[in-house]
Design an enzyme around this catalytic site. Structure first.
Site, short mmCIF file in Angstrom:
data_model
loop_
_atom_site.label_atom_id
_atom_site.label_comp_id
_atom_site.label_asym_id
_atom_site.label_seq_id
_atom_site.Cartn_x
_atom_site.Cartn_y
_atom_site.Cartn_z
N HIS A 152 0.84 -1.19 0.00
CA HIS A 152 0.00 0.00 0.00
C HIS A 152 0.88 1.26 0.00
O HIS A 152 0.37 2.37 0.13
CB HIS A 152 -0.88 0.05 1.25
CG HIS A 152 -2.08 -0.87 1.20
ND1 HIS A 152 -2.86 -1.01 0.09
CD2 HIS A 152 -2.63 -1.67 2.15
CE1 HIS A 152 -3.85 -1.86 0.33
NE2 HIS A 152 -3.72 -2.28 1.57
N SER A 182 -16.07 1.81 1.98
CA SER A 182 -15.48 0.50 2.23
C SER A 182 -14.48 0.56 3.38
O SER A 182 -14.44 -0.33 4.23
CB SER A 182 -14.79 -0.01 0.96
OG SER A 182 -14.22 -1.28 1.17
#
Length: 349
Positions: A152, A182
């Site tokens: 990430h 989300s």
């Protein structure tokens, strides 16, 4: 092709000579000293901090891994890095890439793939977590049988050794409205069972808009990889979640070609592409026993039940959670941030 047991997928042991041993990781004292100099704010739980490092916000545990990777990661020429802004299709991308890269390793990958017994996050090691936990994995001679690495980490914080290499990078992102929703549900579903209430959606939304969120600002993370993909189209593939959902077969073929594992005409005729898509679908993965009851990251400060990774995956779910004013605000930020870049992530479901 001959088959082999899933257990054979583990990395082979390597004898590393004294001269070849990687440098020791940054000492705890040195890292704490670095941490003390960084801006920090409370995260959504109110119990922990996120720290600003090179323009992005990270939890302490992951930041230590990022710095370690920057100092020690030695990419293999065959490495394929799967990168994503959080909650933008990471699990799906890992499953697809792993299935594409390993489909020839089994007589019948649809019944014996490792993906059927392990959550996708355990099939693809994460640069700033798993490889840090096993420093020997940084050694270039430690050949992973499946050359996939996930992260990430923002593009500008990737190890220089990776940027300077010939490794390929696949990046996936999605409409920030769906990404925010989300992300909020993800953290709520992690901490709520522990009796920890995260910020209400409206307050978390304000923090998200300000960029004060894990790996945020969201738009800067996306823009870094977008600009890099324009400069290095042969090395960086930029995917949009919405396009993946709209034309899954076409996008999977593009992904396989880019990775260096293209589908042959015979495979296409035999329905291999469709089989991979079905096996990696939300419906299939979420129904597997390991993804109903398993757990990921048990040895980290952030263990996650596997079922938390499989909530909905729908395009446009934001309409069930955000007001029209909130949606317009995120779209306005996107317009401003992406102005002149040629990038548009807005999706109306």
């Amino acid at each position: 092709m001959g088959s082999y047991a899933p257990s054979q997928m583990s990395s082979p042991s390597i004898n590393v000579t004294e001269e070849e041993k990687p440098e020791p990781p940054m000492s705890t004292a040195d890292f704490k000293e670095t941490l003390s100099t960084l801006p920090k704010v409370k995260d959504w739980t109110g119990l922990d901090y996120i720290y600003e490092y090179e323009g992005f916000w990270h939890h302490e545990y992951f930041l230590e891994g990022i710095i370690s990777a920057q100092q020690h990661y030695k990419p293999q020429p065959s490495d394929i890095v799967l990168s994503s802004v959080p909650k933008s299709g990471t699990t799906w991308l890992k499953a697809l890439a792993f299935s594409i890269a390993t489909r020839h390793c089994y007589d019948d990958f649809t019944t014996t793939s490792l993906l059927l017994t392990k959550v996708p996050h355990k099939c693809v090691p994460r640069l700033e977590v798993d490889l840090v936990a096993s420093p020997s994995h940084y050694d270039q001679k430690n050949k992973r049988e499946v050359p996939l690495v996930a992260t990430h980490v923002p593009f500008t914080s990737l190890p220089k050794s990776l940027i300077d290499s010939d490794c390929k990078i696949v990046y996936i992102c999605r409409d920030p409205k769906d990404a925010f929703v989300s992300m909020w549900h993800f953290f709520h579903n992690i901490f709520s069972p522990k009796g920890v209430e995260i910020l209400p959606l409206e307050e978390a939304f304000e923090e998200f808009c300000k960029g004060l969120v894990f790996c945020g600002p969201y738009w800067d993370h996306v823009l870094g990889y977008w600009k890099a993909s324009l400069e290095l189209p042969g090395r960086i593939l930029f995917l949009k979640y919405e396009e993946m959902k709209r034309d899954t077969e076409g996008q999977v073929k593009i992904l396989a070609e880019f990775m260096g594992f293209p589908f042959s005409a015979e495979e296409v005729k035999d329905g291999v592409v469709e089989k991979i898509i079905k096996m990696c679908s939300f419906e299939c993965l979420s129904s597997l026993e390991v993804n109903k009851n398993g757990k990921n990251g048990e040895d980290t400060p952030f263990p996650v039940k596997n079922n938390v990774y499989f909530r909905k995956g729908d395009v446009g779910d934001w309409k069930n959670h955000l007001t029209s004013e909130m949606a317009k605000r995120l779209d306005s930020i996107s317009d401003y941030k992406f102005s002149g870049s040629g990038l548009n992530l807005k999706s109306y479901g």
